[in-house]
Design an enzyme around this catalytic site. Structure first.
Site, PDB file in Angstrom:
ATOM      1  N   SER A 156      15.132  11.796 -22.162  1.00  0.00           N
ATOM      2  CA  SER A 156      14.669  12.458 -20.944  1.00  0.00           C
ATOM      3  C   SER A 156      15.354  13.810 -20.839  1.00  0.00           C
ATOM      4  O   SER A 156      16.439  14.003 -21.402  1.00  0.00           O
ATOM      5  CB  SER A 156      15.058  11.579 -19.747  1.00  0.00           C
ATOM      6  OG  SER A 156      14.926  12.310 -18.539  1.00  0.00           O
ATOM      7  N   TYR A 169      21.330   6.606 -15.084  1.00  0.00           N
ATOM      8  CA  TYR A 169      20.180   6.877 -15.946  1.00  0.00           C
ATOM      9  C   TYR A 169      20.417   8.141 -16.773  1.00  0.00           C
ATOM     10  O   TYR A 169      20.266   8.137 -17.999  1.00  0.00           O
ATOM     11  CB  TYR A 169      18.909   7.022 -15.098  1.00  0.00           C
ATOM     12  CG  TYR A 169      17.668   7.370 -15.895  1.00  0.00           C
ATOM     13  CD1 TYR A 169      16.976   6.378 -16.591  1.00  0.00           C
ATOM     14  CD2 TYR A 169      17.184   8.683 -15.951  1.00  0.00           C
ATOM     15  CE1 TYR A 169      15.831   6.695 -17.331  1.00  0.00           C
ATOM     16  CE2 TYR A 169      16.051   9.003 -16.685  1.00  0.00           C
ATOM     17  CZ  TYR A 169      15.378   8.010 -17.369  1.00  0.00           C
ATOM     18  OH  TYR A 169      14.249   8.331 -18.100  1.00  0.00           O
TER      19      TYR A 169
HETATM   20  N1  NAP Z   1       7.751   8.183 -16.894  1.00  0.00           N
HETATM   21  C1  NAP Z   1       8.284   9.345 -17.120  1.00  0.00           C
HETATM   22  O1  NAP Z   1       7.861  10.345 -16.527  1.00  0.00           O
HETATM   23  C2  NAP Z   1       9.410   9.491 -18.125  1.00  0.00           C
HETATM   24  C3  NAP Z   1      10.027  10.753 -18.264  1.00  0.00           C
HETATM   25  C4  NAP Z   1      11.065  10.911 -19.189  1.00  0.00           C
HETATM   26  C5  NAP Z   1      11.451   9.822 -19.972  1.00  0.00           C
HETATM   27  N2  NAP Z   1      10.839   8.599 -19.819  1.00  0.00           N
HETATM   28  C6  NAP Z   1      11.291   7.505 -20.678  1.00  0.00           C
HETATM   29  O2  NAP Z   1      10.166   6.909 -21.303  1.00  0.00           O
HETATM   30  C7  NAP Z   1      10.382   5.498 -21.483  1.00  0.00           C
HETATM   31  C8  NAP Z   1       9.225   4.712 -20.895  1.00  0.00           C
HETATM   32  O3  NAP Z   1       9.175   4.986 -19.506  1.00  0.00           O
HETATM   33  P1  NAP Z   1       8.050   4.423 -18.526  1.00  0.00           P
HETATM   34  O4  NAP Z   1       7.740   5.530 -17.588  1.00  0.00           O
HETATM   35  O5  NAP Z   1       6.955   3.746 -19.275  1.00  0.00           O
HETATM   36  O6  NAP Z   1       8.914   3.324 -17.716  1.00  0.00           O
HETATM   37  P2  NAP Z   1       8.437   2.063 -16.876  1.00  0.00           P
HETATM   38  O7  NAP Z   1       7.025   2.209 -16.469  1.00  0.00           O
HETATM   39  O8  NAP Z   1       9.444   1.846 -15.809  1.00  0.00           O
HETATM   40  O9  NAP Z   1       8.555   0.885 -17.980  1.00  0.00           O
HETATM   41  C9  NAP Z   1       9.819   0.505 -18.422  1.00  0.00           C
HETATM   42  C10 NAP Z   1       9.674  -0.598 -19.441  1.00  0.00           C
HETATM   43  O10 NAP Z   1      10.992  -1.064 -19.785  1.00  0.00           O
HETATM   44  C11 NAP Z   1      11.003  -2.474 -19.659  1.00  0.00           C
HETATM   45  N3  NAP Z   1      12.318  -3.014 -19.327  1.00  0.00           N
HETATM   46  C12 NAP Z   1      13.140  -2.665 -18.315  1.00  0.00           C
HETATM   47  N4  NAP Z   1      14.205  -3.463 -18.283  1.00  0.00           N
HETATM   48  C13 NAP Z   1      14.074  -4.345 -19.310  1.00  0.00           C
HETATM   49  C14 NAP Z   1      14.853  -5.427 -19.799  1.00  0.00           C
HETATM   50  N5  NAP Z   1      15.980  -5.815 -19.185  1.00  0.00           N
HETATM   51  N6  NAP Z   1      14.423  -6.114 -20.882  1.00  0.00           N
HETATM   52  C15 NAP Z   1      13.268  -5.767 -21.495  1.00  0.00           C
HETATM   53  N7  NAP Z   1      12.465  -4.762 -21.068  1.00  0.00           N
HETATM   54  C16 NAP Z   1      12.872  -4.065 -19.989  1.00  0.00           C
HETATM   55  C17 NAP Z   1      10.029  -2.751 -18.517  1.00  0.00           C
HETATM   56  O11 NAP Z   1       9.692  -4.115 -18.488  1.00  0.00           O
HETATM   57  P3  NAP Z   1       9.377  -4.900 -17.072  1.00  0.00           P
HETATM   58  O12 NAP Z   1       7.912  -4.748 -16.836  1.00  0.00           O
HETATM   59  O13 NAP Z   1       9.766  -6.298 -17.363  1.00  0.00           O
HETATM   60  O14 NAP Z   1      10.202  -4.250 -16.007  1.00  0.00           O
HETATM   61  C18 NAP Z   1       8.900  -1.808 -18.903  1.00  0.00           C
HETATM   62  O15 NAP Z   1       8.127  -2.367 -19.931  1.00  0.00           O
HETATM   63  C19 NAP Z   1      11.738   5.204 -20.836  1.00  0.00           C
HETATM   64  O16 NAP Z   1      12.752   5.145 -21.815  1.00  0.00           O
HETATM   65  C20 NAP Z   1      11.966   6.381 -19.912  1.00  0.00           C
HETATM   66  O17 NAP Z   1      13.329   6.624 -19.699  1.00  0.00           O
HETATM   67  C21 NAP Z   1       9.847   8.422 -18.923  1.00  0.00           C
END
Ligand code: NAP
Length: 250
Positions: A156, A169
């Protein structure tokens, strides 16, 4: 280095590749699972919620893409024994692992470090850093069996330039950047390439939690940018190593 999201996934371009995606049940993990399976890769879908993993599995199969493998695991509670078992399962069922995508993470809360909840700090570090380290350590021997393997760490902007109140985070993403860079140097002489990727912003639950007041429609859907993940697993990006990659959204 910027990576274009304007990539056309060709059916079959990742045939015979085996790629493990964490957090594959929703958000960006679900979107990349669909595209990787469309490209012919066998996706090992790791996640803690079996119900939503199964529903993505059904989507993939209904679309006629390569059948994935489900691997339920809670990264917060997982111990070295769980990762050892995963390693043994992979060695028993596959000749090699070609990709490891560390996508799962939690956002924690927006809070000054001075007041940050200690229990939440530990949980965030466990899921976003310690689990990533252990999973990587146990899967390197399986990745070593591939003649072209990739490790991709989802990062990020707050892991590259500090921003106040992003707490555990932000710190966890700095750690991920350090892990990515260190590993890329250690594995330089192997067939494993290691990079980090900032996807910028996506219309997911995480983004909504971080920016509750914004109009989510202005953010790209994870499905619109996930083809870039296929590109990053493809032959064309074989030379990339130790890079801090950023998706080009606008
Ligand atoms: N969205 C953005 O704008 C953005 C920006 C910069 C970076 N990122 C990065 O991109 C990646 C994906 O983000 P996203 O937006 O798709 O996030 P998200 O919608 O919050 O999804 C997070 C995922 O991680 C899983 N997870 C969390 N805790 C877990 C655990 N204890 N064991 C196994 N799985 C677990 C969640 O599963 P559950 O369904 O079980 O909770 C979900 O599948 C992340 O690394 C995030 O930091 C995202």
């Amino acid at each position: 280095m910027n990576i274009s999201t304007d990539y056309q996934v060709a059916k079959g371009e990742l045939t015979d590749k085996v790629i493990l995606v964490t957090g594959a049940n929703r958000g960006f993990g679900r979107a990349m699972t669909l595209d990787l399976a469309k490209a012919g890769a066998t996706v090992i879908m790791l996640g803690r919620d079996l119900g939503s993993l199964e529903s993505v599995y059904d989507e993939v199969v209904d679309l006629g893409y390569q059948e994935p493998v489900l691997y339920p695991l809670d990264l917060e509670g997982a111990t070295p024994e769980h990762y050892e078992q995963l390693q043994a399962n992979l060695l028993e069922n596959f000749d090699q692992l070609d990709g490891l995508i560390h996508n799962a993470s939690i956002i924690g809360t927006m809070m000054p470090i001075e007041q940050y909840d200690i229990k939440l700090w530990y949980s965030t570090m466990q899921i976003n850093v310690n689990a990533v380290f252990m999973l990587t350590q146990f899967l390197i021997p399986v990745l070593n069996k591939s003649d072209d393997a990739r490790i991709l760490f989802l990062s990020s902007s707050v892991g590259r330039s500090a921003r106040a109140y992003w707490g555990a985070y932000g710190v966890s993403k700095f750690a991920i950047e350090g892990l990515s860079k260190t590993l890329s140097e250690e594995l330089e002489k192997t067939n494993i390439r290691v990079n980090s990727l900032d996807p910028k912003r996506m219309r997911t639950k995480m983004r909504q939690t971080a920016y509750p007041a914004e109009n989510a429609d202005n953010n790209p859907t994870p499905e619109s940018i996930s083809p870039a993940i296929v590109y990053l697993m493809s032959e064309s990006t074989k030379a990339l190593n130790g890079e801090q990659l950023t998706l080009e959204l606008d």
